[in-house]
Design a protein around this motif. Structure first.
Motif, PDB file in Angstrom:
ATOM      1  N   LEU A  11      18.731   2.576 -14.201  1.00 51.37           N
ATOM      2  CA  LEU A  11      19.371   3.016 -12.960  1.00 51.37           C
ATOM      3  C   LEU A  11      19.577   4.526 -12.948  1.00 51.37           C
ATOM      4  N   LEU A  12      19.942   5.076 -14.092  1.00 53.24           N
ATOM      5  CA  LEU A  12      20.109   6.539 -14.171  1.00 53.24           C
ATOM      6  C   LEU A  12      18.771   7.245 -14.017  1.00 53.24           C
ATOM      7  N   GLN A  13      17.714   6.633 -14.540  1.00 57.28           N
ATOM      8  CA  GLN A  13      16.383   7.205 -14.357  1.00 57.28           C
ATOM      9  C   GLN A  13      16.008   7.198 -12.880  1.00 57.28           C
ATOM     10  N   GLY A  14      16.353   6.104 -12.187  1.00 56.59           N
ATOM     11  CA  GLY A  14      16.128   6.055 -10.744  1.00 56.59           C
ATOM     12  C   GLY A  14      16.973   7.070 -10.007  1.00 56.59           C
ATOM     13  N   THR A  15      18.192   7.304 -10.508  1.00 55.91           N
ATOM     14  CA  THR A  15      19.080   8.302  -9.888  1.00 55.91           C
ATOM     15  C   THR A  15      18.471   9.692  -9.983  1.00 55.91           C
ATOM     16  N   VAL A  16      17.820   9.976 -11.100  1.00 55.98           N
ATOM     17  CA  VAL A  16      17.154  11.279 -11.263  1.00 55.98           C
ATOM     18  C   VAL A  16      16.076  11.460 -10.195  1.00 55.98           C
ATOM     19  N   VAL A  45      10.179   1.988  -0.203  1.00 54.85           N
ATOM     20  CA  VAL A  45       9.115   1.291   0.524  1.00 54.85           C
ATOM     21  C   VAL A  45       7.739   1.835   0.145  1.00 54.85           C
ATOM     22  N   LEU A  46       7.704   3.044  -0.415  1.00 51.22           N
ATOM     23  CA  LEU A  46       6.444   3.613  -0.884  1.00 51.22           C
ATOM     24  C   LEU A  46       6.216   3.348  -2.363  1.00 51.22           C
ATOM     25  N   GLY A  47       7.149   2.637  -2.987  1.00 55.40           N
ATOM     26  CA  GLY A  47       7.009   2.340  -4.405  1.00 55.40           C
ATOM     27  C   GLY A  47       7.492   3.442  -5.307  1.00 55.40           C
ATOM     28  N   VAL A  48       8.234   4.405  -4.755  1.00 58.02           N
ATOM     29  CA  VAL A  48       8.808   5.467  -5.583  1.00 58.02           C
ATOM     30  C   VAL A  48       9.992   4.877  -6.350  1.00 58.02           C
ATOM     31  N   GLY A  49      10.027   5.118  -7.653  1.00 60.32           N
ATOM     32  CA  GLY A  49      11.027   4.481  -8.510  1.00 60.32           C
ATOM     33  C   GLY A  49      12.391   5.126  -8.434  1.00 60.32           C
ATOM     34  N   ASP A  50      13.004   5.085  -7.262  1.00 61.24           N
ATOM     35  CA  ASP A  50      14.326   5.686  -7.097  1.00 61.24           C
ATOM     36  C   ASP A  50      15.411   4.716  -7.542  1.00 61.24           C
ATOM     37  N   LEU A  51      16.656   5.074  -7.264  1.00 62.40           N
ATOM     38  CA  LEU A  51      17.795   4.258  -7.681  1.00 62.40           C
ATOM     39  C   LEU A  51      17.760   2.871  -7.055  1.00 62.40           C
ATOM     40  N   LEU A  52      17.465   2.786  -5.755  1.00 58.36           N
ATOM     41  CA  LEU A  52      17.465   1.484  -5.098  1.00 58.36           C
ATOM     42  C   LEU A  52      16.379   0.579  -5.656  1.00 58.36           C
ATOM     43  N   LEU A  53      15.184   1.115  -5.845  1.00 59.08           N
ATOM     44  CA  LEU A  53      14.096   0.303  -6.385  1.00 59.08           C
ATOM     45  C   LEU A  53      14.407  -0.160  -7.806  1.00 59.08           C
TER      46      LEU A  53
END
Length: 213
Positions: free
Chosen positions: A11-16, A161-169
């Protein structure tokens, strides 16, 4: 606590990633919006109409649709981008339109007499903008700008929705894998922390520039 320590790194990696999107979009969209706001004031009607059309389209269509357009539709006409550049481009163009409207309102709030005073003092147009208009516009639009900045933190979740590994994904992936909603609640707490920090910052900056209080 054991489960928290297990999912928190992802999750922290997604937060970055979320913060990277946020930071780049802010650095690009605010200056672009400010420039567009000044350009729309020029006497070149065609340029004004083009900018007005652009603002109307970007503000009148959903950001989600714009993300889909830049990543999934443009390749059909030979324009291909990776996920992150497509997301940043869509966000930047969208938020630049909103910032342009905010700055336009600030510019129009400046009394016309100040422009006349600048001409009397023989200021060039650039000097007038830099020394007279911008400092006042900055103070006027500050609350609205920070409001959009805070909205950007929440809207950045759309990059999933584009598959970017953000916090939500990252939280959705963990939730689906472990069959629990706990990662989603943790992600929500992280969003609240980010927005809370920005809110405190906004209040401090607004207080600093409240010259007459």
């Amino acid at each position: 606590m054991a489960y928290l320590s297990e999912v928190l790194p992802s999750l922290l990696q997604g937060t970055v990633i979320t913060l990277q999107v946020f930071g780049v979009v802010i650095l690009l969209s605010i200056p672009i919006g400010a420039v567009l706001a000044f350009l729309i004031q020029t006497k070149f009607r065609l340029l004004g109409w083009v900018i007005t059309l652009y603002i109307w389209i970007m503000r009148g269509t959903p950001l989600l649709l714009q993300l889909i357009f830049f990543y999934y539709v443009l390749p059909s006409v030979g324009i291909t981008m990776d996920r992150m550049p497509a997301a940043i481009l869509a966000f930047t163009l969208n938020y630049a339109a909103y910032f342009a409207e905010i700055f336009r309102g600030g510019i129009e709030a400046i009394p016309k007499g100040q422009y006349e005073a600048a001409r009397v003092l023989k200021f060039s147009p650039l000097q007038t903008i830099r020394y007279i208009i911008l400092p006042q516009v900055f103070k006027i639009v500050l609350p609205s700008v920070f409001n959009e900045v805070i909205n950007l933190v929440k809207d950045s979740s759309l990059v999933y929705v584009l598959g970017v590994g953000d916090l939500l994904l990252a939280s959705k992936t963990a939730a689906n894998r472990d069959a629990t909603l706990a990662p989603m609640f943790i992600a929500g707490a992280i969003y609240l922390i980010l927005i809370g920090g920005l809110t405190i910052m906004a209040k401090q900056v607004e207080k600093k520039y409240s010259y007459y209080h």
